[in-house]
Design a protein around this motif. Structure first.
Motif, short mmCIF file in Angstrom:
data_model
loop_
_atom_site.label_atom_id
_atom_site.label_comp_id
_atom_site.label_asym_id
_atom_site.label_seq_id
_atom_site.Cartn_x
_atom_site.Cartn_y
_atom_site.Cartn_z
N HIS A 160 -1.62 0.49 -9.57
CA HIS A 160 -2.57 -0.58 -8.97
C HIS A 160 -1.84 -1.44 -8.13
N ASN A 161 -2.67 -1.84 -7.09
CA ASN A 161 -1.91 -2.68 -6.06
C ASN A 161 -1.55 -4.02 -6.76
N ALA A 162 -2.09 -4.44 -7.89
CA ALA A 162 -1.54 -5.63 -8.46
C ALA A 162 -0.17 -5.66 -8.86
N TRP A 163 0.38 -4.35 -8.96
CA TRP A 163 1.67 -4.25 -9.43
C TRP A 163 2.72 -3.94 -8.25
N CYS A 164 2.30 -4.27 -7.07
CA CYS A 164 2.97 -3.72 -5.75
C CYS A 164 4.28 -4.60 -6.10
N VAL A 165 5.46 -3.83 -5.65
CA VAL A 165 6.93 -4.09 -5.49
C VAL A 165 7.23 -5.50 -4.98
N THR A 166 6.24 -5.63 -3.98
CA THR A 166 6.55 -7.04 -3.08
C THR A 166 6.06 -8.11 -3.93
N GLY A 167 5.28 -8.14 -4.93
CA GLY A 167 4.85 -9.11 -5.92
C GLY A 167 4.07 -10.39 -5.07
N LYS A 168 3.43 -9.67 -3.79
CA LYS A 168 2.74 -10.52 -2.88
C LYS A 168 1.29 -10.21 -3.15
N GLY A 184 -9.52 1.02 -9.25
CA GLY A 184 -9.97 0.92 -7.77
C GLY A 184 -8.79 0.59 -6.84
N THR A 185 -8.17 1.65 -6.20
CA THR A 185 -7.48 1.34 -5.18
C THR A 185 -7.79 2.21 -3.97
N CYS A 186 -7.14 1.91 -2.70
CA CYS A 186 -7.66 2.54 -1.54
C CYS A 186 -7.46 4.28 -1.47
N TYR A 187 -6.68 4.75 -2.67
CA TYR A 187 -6.27 5.89 -2.63
C TYR A 187 -7.37 6.65 -3.48
N ASN A 188 -7.89 5.84 -4.45
CA ASN A 188 -9.06 6.60 -5.44
C ASN A 188 -10.37 6.18 -5.28
N MET A 189 -10.50 5.38 -4.32
CA MET A 189 -11.85 4.93 -3.66
C MET A 189 -12.89 5.90 -3.18
N ALA A 190 -12.37 6.56 -2.28
CA ALA A 190 -13.04 7.38 -1.77
C ALA A 190 -13.82 8.87 -2.54
N PRO A 191 -12.99 9.35 -3.38
CA PRO A 191 -13.45 10.29 -4.54
C PRO A 191 -14.51 9.78 -5.11
N CYS A 192 -14.81 8.59 -5.56
CA CYS A 192 -15.87 8.27 -6.34
C CYS A 192 -17.02 8.05 -5.31
N ILE A 193 -16.84 7.44 -4.29
CA ILE A 193 -17.74 7.35 -3.15
C ILE A 193 -18.60 8.48 -2.89
N ALA A 225 -8.25 -2.93 6.77
CA ALA A 225 -8.76 -1.74 6.85
C ALA A 225 -8.33 -0.67 6.12
N ARG A 226 -7.06 -0.97 5.52
CA ARG A 226 -6.63 0.35 4.58
C ARG A 226 -7.57 0.38 3.25
N ASN A 227 -8.25 -0.85 2.97
CA ASN A 227 -9.20 -0.73 1.80
C ASN A 227 -10.82 -0.41 2.19
N THR A 228 -10.81 0.27 3.41
CA THR A 228 -12.10 0.17 3.87
C THR A 228 -12.26 1.53 4.19
N MET A 229 -13.69 2.04 3.82
CA MET A 229 -14.19 3.45 4.35
C MET A 229 -15.63 3.35 4.99
N VAL A 230 -15.79 4.25 5.75
CA VAL A 230 -17.18 4.41 6.18
C VAL A 230 -18.20 5.13 5.21
N LEU A 231 -19.21 4.58 4.97
CA LEU A 231 -20.02 5.21 3.97
C LEU A 231 -20.58 6.86 4.33
N PHE A 275 0.86 -1.11 0.16
CA PHE A 275 -0.03 -0.15 -0.10
C PHE A 275 0.94 1.34 0.11
N GLU A 276 1.87 1.17 -0.07
CA GLU A 276 3.00 2.43 -0.07
C GLU A 276 3.93 2.53 -1.22
N CYS A 277 4.17 1.68 -2.08
CA CYS A 277 5.06 1.53 -3.18
C CYS A 277 4.33 2.74 -3.98
#
Length: 348
Positions: free
Chosen positions: A108-116, A298-307, A136-142, A99-101
């Motif tokens: 997108h998280n699919a390309w995370c440098v950890t490869g995990k 969709g990532t945790c960084y661009n989720m909230a603007p849409c909602i 929790a980092r992927n989650t937001m209160v409605l 979630f930090e790279c």
């Protein structure tokens, strides 16, 4: 609370769904245990059952499918802040990434440098079960006033269609073609209109086109029955649309897109994923006839603007509810192209 729960799980050994009894998970320190209120069906879920060479990877078998949902917090993990029992939340599906790279934050998280990275609903148990643990980092209160059940599709279809339109970088008054006005596209029409764009809806199902008109599309065309639809669109727009966003899994729809956009300045936005690879003419791209671009789904960084945008403009999916036992029926309806809008399992 009970120790076990019902889950709809895909088994690759027979290529079928099974309604299984599985343990209710316990949240890790960074996770939240959520009671699922609604899990909705996405075409990506149906890819489990189809031949596909576009990168669908299973990490366990059987696996609970489903990757867009909402629910209520049951128990936050020991390290989780900002959530309490009873909060109505939505969440997305990447797990095990950092979630930090730069890829996690900007691509997108699919390309995370950890490869995990793993995706719930595919390589980890997903959301068509009664309880689920989410990061929790992927989650937001409605947002206040947003209906928790009908908001479920916003956490994949919504984020995907919102950014599929926004990332076209158009100005109010410009033309956009929404190719495919079903589960994703009917939301794309709403977002485009809320952004001040002029919208043309394209589909092969009249029922979907009627929904697009109900959502504000300026024009709609059935590309299967109207053989002159591209010529008509060219005339309406004065040379072609400024951007065309494809929300379908149809290779034929992609093949038709270059003729839809305005030569020299049109954009083709790739969102839907067909079973076969898509192709564009290299000379067309080299000479600048059109541009081709993808959109982050969709990532945790661009989720909230849409909602938040959805809440502000009262954008909501057209959703039909079913029981968990009826998920195979939902998949059959999607396969047959008979679904209108989104379909979801409502748990309470």
């Amino acid at each position: 609370m009970a120790k076990t729960q019902k889950a709809q799980q895909y088994d690759a050994r027979d290529n079928k769904l099974h309604l299984n009894e599985i343990p209710i998970p316990e949240p890790k320190p960074h996770e939240i245990l959520v009671k699922v209120v609604c899990a909705s069906l996405c075409h990506s879920d149906v890819m489990h059952f189809e031949p596909n060479d576009q990168g669908l990877i299973l990490g366990q078998n059987p696996v609970t499918i489903g990757h867009e949902a909402t629910g209520r917090v049951v128990q936050p993990g020991s390290n989780v802040k900002g959530f309490k029992e009873g909060d109505e939340v939505g969440f997305i599906c990447p797990v095990e990434c950092c979630f930090e790279c730069k890829p996690c934050k900007e691509v997108h998280n699919a390309w995370c440098v950890t490869g995990k990275t793993m995706m719930q609903g595919f390589s980890r148990d997903g959301f068509f079960q009664e309880y689920v643990c989410v990061d929790a980092r992927n989650t937001m209160v409605l947002p206040k006033g947003m209906d928790v059940a009908s908001a479920a599709p916003l956490f994949c279809a919504g984020v995907t269609s919102y950014h599929g339109v926004e990332d076209c970088e158009l100005e109010p008054g410009q033309w956009i073609a929404i190719v495919g006005t079903g589960g994703l596209g009917h939301l794309g029409v709403q977002y485009a209109k809320a952004m001040g764009l002029k919208v043309i809806g394209i589909d092969i199902v009249d029922q979907q086109l009627e929904e697009a008109k109900n959502q504000g599309a300026d024009y709609v065309f059935n590309s299967m029955t109207d053989k002159d639809y591209i010529k008509k669109i060219t005339e309406i727009t004065g040379g072609g649309v400024d951007a065309a966003a494809n929300f379908t899994a149809s290779k034929k729809a992609y093949d038709d897109m270059p003729a839809l956009v305005k030569p020299g300045q049109g954009l083709i936005m790739v969102v839907g994923i067909p079973q076969q690879p898509i192709q564009f003419n290299a000379l067309d791209i080299a000479l600048g006839r059109y541009r081709v671009k993808g959109s982050n789904n969709g990532t945790c960084y661009n989720m909230a603007p849409c909602i938040e945008f959805s809440a502000k403009h009262k954008i909501a999916p057209h959703i039909t509810y079913y029981k968990l036992e009826e998920l195979p029926k939902m998949i059959e309806l999607m396969h047959e192209g008979k679904a209108q809008g989104r379909m979801g399992v409502k748990f309470d």
